[in-house]
Design a protein around this motif. Structure first.
Motif, PDB file in Angstrom:
ATOM      1  N   SER A 125       0.812  -1.221   0.000  1.00  0.00           N
ATOM      2  CA  SER A 125       0.000   0.000   0.000  1.00  0.00           C
ATOM      3  C   SER A 125       0.847   1.273   0.000  1.00  0.00           C
ATOM      4  N   SER A 126       1.922   1.316   0.788  1.00  0.00           N
ATOM      5  CA  SER A 126       2.764   2.515   0.794  1.00  0.00           C
ATOM      6  C   SER A 126       3.492   2.676  -0.536  1.00  0.00           C
ATOM      7  N   SER A 127       3.886   1.569  -1.122  1.00  0.00           N
ATOM      8  CA  SER A 127       4.563   1.623  -2.421  1.00  0.00           C
ATOM      9  C   SER A 127       3.612   2.131  -3.501  1.00  0.00           C
ATOM     10  N   LEU A 128       2.380   1.634  -3.491  1.00  0.00           N
ATOM     11  CA  LEU A 128       1.397   2.079  -4.481  1.00  0.00           C
ATOM     12  C   LEU A 128       1.125   3.569  -4.352  1.00  0.00           C
ATOM     13  N   LYS A 129       0.990   4.038  -3.129  1.00  0.00           N
ATOM     14  CA  LYS A 129       0.733   5.457  -2.888  1.00  0.00           C
ATOM     15  C   LYS A 129       1.862   6.310  -3.473  1.00  0.00           C
ATOM     16  N   PHE A 130       3.104   5.910  -3.214  1.00  0.00           N
ATOM     17  CA  PHE A 130       4.254   6.652  -3.725  1.00  0.00           C
ATOM     18  C   PHE A 130       4.334   6.565  -5.255  1.00  0.00           C
ATOM     19  N   LEU A 131       4.191   5.372  -5.800  1.00  0.00           N
ATOM     20  CA  LEU A 131       4.345   5.177  -7.246  1.00  0.00           C
ATOM     21  C   LEU A 131       3.262   5.895  -8.044  1.00  0.00           C
ATOM     22  N   ARG A 132       2.061   5.998  -7.497  1.00  0.00           N
ATOM     23  CA  ARG A 132       0.974   6.672  -8.212  1.00  0.00           C
ATOM     24  C   ARG A 132       1.203   8.172  -8.340  1.00  0.00           C
ATOM     25  N   LYS A 133       1.985   8.745  -7.439  1.00  0.00           N
ATOM     26  CA  LYS A 133       2.233  10.189  -7.532  1.00  0.00           C
ATOM     27  C   LYS A 133       3.656  10.529  -7.979  1.00  0.00           C
ATOM     28  N   THR A 134       4.437   9.505  -8.344  1.00  0.00           N
ATOM     29  CA  THR A 134       5.826   9.735  -8.752  1.00  0.00           C
ATOM     30  C   THR A 134       6.094   9.032 -10.082  1.00  0.00           C
ATOM     31  N   PRO A 135       5.861   9.730 -11.196  1.00  0.00           N
ATOM     32  CA  PRO A 135       5.964   9.094 -12.522  1.00  0.00           C
ATOM     33  C   PRO A 135       7.305   8.440 -12.830  1.00  0.00           C
ATOM     34  N   TRP A 136       8.426   9.069 -12.429  1.00  0.00           N
ATOM     35  CA  TRP A 136       9.733   8.478 -12.761  1.00  0.00           C
ATOM     36  C   TRP A 136       9.929   7.146 -12.044  1.00  0.00           C
ATOM     37  N   ALA A 137       9.446   7.038 -10.810  1.00  0.00           N
ATOM     38  CA  ALA A 137       9.592   5.785 -10.066  1.00  0.00           C
ATOM     39  C   ALA A 137       8.677   4.709 -10.642  1.00  0.00           C
ATOM     40  N   ARG A 138       7.459   5.107 -10.989  1.00  0.00           N
ATOM     41  CA  ARG A 138       6.521   4.156 -11.587  1.00  0.00           C
ATOM     42  C   ARG A 138       7.087   3.600 -12.891  1.00  0.00           C
ATOM     43  N   GLU A 139       7.700   4.472 -13.685  1.00  0.00           N
ATOM     44  CA  GLU A 139       8.287   4.033 -14.953  1.00  0.00           C
ATOM     45  C   GLU A 139       9.383   2.988 -14.723  1.00  0.00           C
ATOM     46  N   LYS A 140      10.213   3.201 -13.710  1.00  0.00           N
ATOM     47  CA  LYS A 140      11.269   2.225 -13.401  1.00  0.00           C
ATOM     48  C   LYS A 140      10.679   0.881 -12.993  1.00  0.00           C
ATOM     49  N   VAL A 141       9.621   0.912 -12.202  1.00  0.00           N
ATOM     50  CA  VAL A 141       8.957  -0.319 -11.760  1.00  0.00           C
ATOM     51  C   VAL A 141       8.344  -1.039 -12.958  1.00  0.00           C
ATOM     52  N   GLU A 142       7.691  -0.286 -13.833  1.00  0.00           N
ATOM     53  CA  GLU A 142       7.086  -0.889 -15.021  1.00  0.00           C
ATOM     54  C   GLU A 142       8.145  -1.491 -15.938  1.00  0.00           C
ATOM     55  N   GLN A 143       9.282  -0.813 -16.083  1.00  0.00           N
ATOM     56  CA  GLN A 143      10.365  -1.344 -16.914  1.00  0.00           C
ATOM     57  C   GLN A 143      10.923  -2.634 -16.341  1.00  0.00           C
ATOM     58  N   LEU A 144      11.080  -2.701 -15.022  1.00  0.00           N
ATOM     59  CA  LEU A 144      11.560  -3.933 -14.391  1.00  0.00           C
ATOM     60  C   LEU A 144      10.544  -5.054 -14.583  1.00  0.00           C
ATOM     61  N   TYR A 145       9.273  -4.741 -14.445  1.00  0.00           N
ATOM     62  CA  TYR A 145       8.226  -5.743 -14.641  1.00  0.00           C
ATOM     63  C   TYR A 145       8.266  -6.303 -16.064  1.00  0.00           C
ATOM     64  N   ILE A 146       8.402  -5.421 -17.052  1.00  0.00           N
ATOM     65  CA  ILE A 146       8.460  -5.854 -18.449  1.00  0.00           C
ATOM     66  C   ILE A 146       9.683  -6.737 -18.672  1.00  0.00           C
ATOM     67  N   ALA A 147      10.834  -6.312 -18.168  1.00  0.00           N
ATOM     68  CA  ALA A 147      12.061  -7.106 -18.324  1.00  0.00           C
ATOM     69  C   ALA A 147      11.923  -8.459 -17.631  1.00  0.00           C
ATOM     70  N   THR A 148      11.314  -8.474 -16.468  1.00  0.00           N
ATOM     71  CA  THR A 148      11.112  -9.710 -15.720  1.00  0.00           C
ATOM     72  C   THR A 148      10.152 -10.632 -16.459  1.00  0.00           C
ATOM     73  N   SER A 149       9.090 -10.065 -17.002  1.00  0.00           N
ATOM     74  CA  SER A 149       8.109 -10.864 -17.755  1.00  0.00           C
ATOM     75  C   SER A 149       8.747 -11.494 -18.979  1.00  0.00           C
ATOM     76  N   ARG A 150       9.555 -10.723 -19.681  1.00  0.00           N
ATOM     77  CA  ARG A 150      10.218 -11.244 -20.884  1.00  0.00           C
ATOM     78  C   ARG A 150      11.189 -12.363 -20.527  1.00  0.00           C
ATOM     79  N   SER A 151      11.964 -12.173 -19.471  1.00  0.00           N
ATOM     80  CA  SER A 151      12.938 -13.209 -19.116  1.00  0.00           C
ATOM     81  C   SER A 151      12.235 -14.468 -18.623  1.00  0.00           C
ATOM     82  N   SER A 152      11.094 -14.332 -17.973  1.00  0.00           N
ATOM     83  CA  SER A 152      10.327 -15.508 -17.529  1.00  0.00           C
ATOM     84  C   SER A 152       9.819 -16.299 -18.720  1.00  0.00           C
TER      85      SER A 152
END
Length: 84
Positions: free
Chosen positions: A47-74
């Motif tokens: 919940s605290s991470s979601l709150k921060f990521l929803r109001k911080t675009p640069w951090a959200r972008e990094k999380v999304e990029q890691l998710y995409i990279a992780t999904s591809r490698s899986s």
């Protein structure tokens, strides 16, 4: 639906699902090492991470990029896994 939506790896995936899957795969300490933001290192929670990521675009972008990279490698690790 257009072809563009089908090619977007984030289409239909919520931020909560992204963070939850990353935490399950890496754990908070490793996630904090990969993306250096306090919400992953100091008393982390979804919940605290979601709150921060929803109001911080640069951090959200990094999380999304890691998710995409992780999904591809899986998918590369398991060639029999269905792609969406």
């Amino acid at each position: 639906m257009t072809k563009l939506h089908n090619q977007d790896p984030l289409h239909g995936v919520t931020l909560k699902e992204i963070v939850t899957q990353l935490v399950e795969k890496y754990g908070w300490p490793e996630l904090s090492n990969r993306i250096n933001i306090k919400c992953f290192s100091n008393d982390p929670s979804i919940s605290s991470s979601l709150k921060f990521l929803r109001k911080t675009p640069w951090a959200r972008e990094k999380v999304e990029q890691l998710y995409i990279a992780t999904s591809r490698s899986s998918k590369e690790d398991n060639p029999y896994k269905k792609s969406s």
